[in-house]
Design a protein around this motif. Structure first.
Motif, PDB file in Angstrom:
ATOM      1  N   UNK A  64       0.973  -0.908   0.030  1.00 13.87           N
ATOM      2  CA  UNK A  64      -0.025  -0.107  -0.179  1.00 13.87           C
ATOM      3  C   UNK A  64       0.894   1.319  -0.118  1.00 13.87           C
ATOM      4  N   UNK A  65       1.041   2.219  -0.846  1.00 16.37           N
ATOM      5  CA  UNK A  65       1.271   3.689  -1.409  1.00 16.37           C
ATOM      6  C   UNK A  65       0.956   4.291  -0.142  1.00 16.37           C
ATOM      7  N   UNK A  66      -0.455   4.116  -0.373  1.00 17.33           N
ATOM      8  CA  UNK A  66      -0.832   5.796   0.370  1.00 17.33           C
ATOM      9  C   UNK A  66      -2.601   5.727   0.544  1.00 17.33           C
ATOM     10  N   UNK A  67      -2.660   7.056   0.689  1.00 18.56           N
ATOM     11  CA  UNK A  67      -4.877   6.744   0.986  1.00 18.56           C
ATOM     12  C   UNK A  67      -4.689   8.184   1.410  1.00 18.56           C
ATOM     13  N   UNK A  68      -6.321   8.125   1.039  1.00 16.60           N
ATOM     14  CA  UNK A  68      -5.999   9.331   1.436  1.00 16.60           C
ATOM     15  C   UNK A  68      -8.263   9.523   2.062  1.00 16.60           C
ATOM     16  N   UNK A  69      -8.690  10.587   2.790  1.00 19.77           N
ATOM     17  CA  UNK A  69      -9.551  10.739   2.811  1.00 19.77           C
ATOM     18  C   UNK A  69     -10.766  11.354   1.964  1.00 19.77           C
ATOM     19  N   UNK A  70     -11.530  10.915   1.348  1.00 18.46           N
ATOM     20  CA  UNK A  70     -12.802  11.704   0.547  1.00 18.46           C
ATOM     21  C   UNK A  70     -13.734  11.784   0.249  1.00 18.46           C
ATOM     22  N   UNK A  71     -14.684  12.334  -0.049  1.00 19.34           N
ATOM     23  CA  UNK A  71     -16.192  12.319   0.047  1.00 19.34           C
ATOM     24  C   UNK A  71     -16.292  11.330  -0.984  1.00 19.34           C
ATOM     25  N   UNK A  72     -15.391  11.396  -2.464  1.00 21.44           N
ATOM     26  CA  UNK A  72     -15.801  10.649  -3.759  1.00 21.44           C
ATOM     27  C   UNK A  72     -14.514  10.692  -4.464  1.00 21.44           C
ATOM     28  N   UNK A  73     -14.313   9.621  -5.567  1.00 22.81           N
ATOM     29  CA  UNK A  73     -13.447   9.685  -6.163  1.00 22.81           C
ATOM     30  C   UNK A  73     -13.378  10.900  -7.220  1.00 22.81           C
ATOM     31  N   UNK A  74     -11.882  11.588  -6.664  1.00 20.75           N
ATOM     32  CA  UNK A  74     -12.506  12.676  -7.233  1.00 20.75           C
ATOM     33  C   UNK A  74     -11.660  13.332  -8.585  1.00 20.75           C
ATOM     34  N   UNK A  75     -11.386  14.228  -8.898  1.00 19.95           N
ATOM     35  CA  UNK A  75     -10.206  14.434  -9.590  1.00 19.95           C
ATOM     36  C   UNK A  75      -9.351  15.195  -8.147  1.00 19.95           C
ATOM     37  N   UNK A  76      -9.929  15.911  -7.627  1.00 18.89           N
ATOM     38  CA  UNK A  76      -8.879  16.385  -5.884  1.00 18.89           C
ATOM     39  C   UNK A  76      -8.589  15.141  -5.106  1.00 18.89           C
ATOM     40  N   UNK A  77      -9.443  14.379  -5.121  1.00 22.74           N
ATOM     41  CA  UNK A  77      -8.991  13.164  -4.288  1.00 22.74           C
ATOM     42  C   UNK A  77      -7.870  12.601  -5.137  1.00 22.74           C
ATOM     43  N   UNK A  78      -7.941  11.949  -6.236  1.00 22.93           N
ATOM     44  CA  UNK A  78      -6.776  11.444  -7.010  1.00 22.93           C
ATOM     45  C   UNK A  78      -5.559  12.471  -6.773  1.00 22.93           C
ATOM     46  N   UNK A  79      -5.803  13.583  -7.065  1.00 23.68           N
ATOM     47  CA  UNK A  79      -4.582  14.777  -7.374  1.00 23.68           C
ATOM     48  C   UNK A  79      -3.497  14.212  -5.874  1.00 23.68           C
ATOM     49  N   UNK A  80      -4.945  13.806  -4.905  1.00 24.12           N
ATOM     50  CA  UNK A  80      -3.671  14.688  -3.437  1.00 24.12           C
ATOM     51  C   UNK A  80      -3.356  13.406  -3.342  1.00 24.12           C
ATOM     52  N   UNK A  81      -3.821  12.395  -3.781  1.00 22.33           N
ATOM     53  CA  UNK A  81      -2.935  11.215  -3.150  1.00 22.33           C
ATOM     54  C   UNK A  81      -1.574  10.982  -4.395  1.00 22.33           C
ATOM     55  N   UNK A  82      -1.818  11.381  -5.387  1.00 24.35           N
ATOM     56  CA  UNK A  82      -1.106  10.731  -6.758  1.00 24.35           C
ATOM     57  C   UNK A  82       0.279  12.006  -6.784  1.00 24.35           C
ATOM     58  N   UNK A  83       0.227  13.067  -5.745  1.00 26.73           N
ATOM     59  CA  UNK A  83       0.968  14.064  -5.939  1.00 26.73           C
ATOM     60  C   UNK A  83       2.599  13.604  -4.461  1.00 26.73           C
ATOM     61  N   UNK A  84       1.041  12.817  -4.105  1.00 27.68           N
ATOM     62  CA  UNK A  84       1.756  12.571  -2.198  1.00 27.68           C
ATOM     63  C   UNK A  84       2.548  11.557  -2.736  1.00 27.68           C
ATOM     64  N   UNK A  85       2.866  10.111  -3.199  1.00 28.54           N
ATOM     65  CA  UNK A  85       3.288   9.277  -3.686  1.00 28.54           C
ATOM     66  C   UNK A  85       4.591   9.816  -4.583  1.00 28.54           C
TER      67      UNK A  85
END
Length: 176
Positions: A64-85
């Motif tokens: 598991x590379x990372x995780x983030x809380x999200x209300x939905x699978x959206x551009x902001x939540x995806x961007x946050x997780x991918x930028x983190x990794x």
């Protein structure tokens, strides 16, 4: 009560170390998907999600590379997780596997534009079967497996053609 507080603090500290750890520079595959839970806040409850990135190294090791809380699978939540990794060392992902979420697809294209992306077969099968009556789902699912488990592209295309011929008239939405 103080023992529970100490344990919670210890677990939080360990989680933060894990969450900030350095990652490999290359992952062959990264799976992106969200898990949803109902969380209670006193008398109220709400659905909340956790977007998870699971990586597979070129040697086949999964983590598991990372995780983030999200209300939905959206551009902001995806961007946050991918930028983190990416910040933690991931430079290259050969292929992402995700559902058909427009936001997640856009985040992949934005943060890792050179990576390939494949639709998750489990999600694809669920989408197709949602347009088929419950009584025939097992049969249709069996024919889908013929496509998904084909030995090569030519065999998969042959299976797909047969699938379309068999179900186009009775389940046009499943074929679409």
């Amino acid at each position: 009560d103080s023992a529970i507080s100490r344990l919670a603090q210890s677990l939080t500290a360990e989680f933060e170390v894990w969450r900030a750890r350095k990652l490999e520079s290359h992952y062959q595959i990264v799976y992106l998907d969200a898990l949803y839970f109902t969380v209670r806040y006193g008398e109220n409850s709400a659905n909340t999600g956790v977007l998870v990135a699971l990586g597979v190294t070129p040697e086949g090791r999964k983590e598991v590379l990372g995780l983030t809380g999200c209300a939905a699978e959206s551009l902001p939540s995806g961007r946050e997780l991918l930028q983190d990794i990416k910040r933690r060392g991931v430079e290259k992902v050969s292929m992402f596997v995700s559902d058909g979420s427009d936001g997640i697809i856009a985040a992949i294209q934005e943060v890792f534009p050179d990576s390939l992306r494949q639709r998750c077969l489990v999600h694809k099968q669920k989408d197709i079967l949602s347009h088929v009556p419950t009584t025939t789902r097992k049969e249709v699912s069996g024919h889908l497996q013929g496509i998904f488990n084909a030995a090569n592209k030519e065999e998969a295309l042959t299976e797909l053609s047969a699938f379309k011929v068999r179900y186009q008239k009775v389940y046009p939405e499943a074929i679409r």
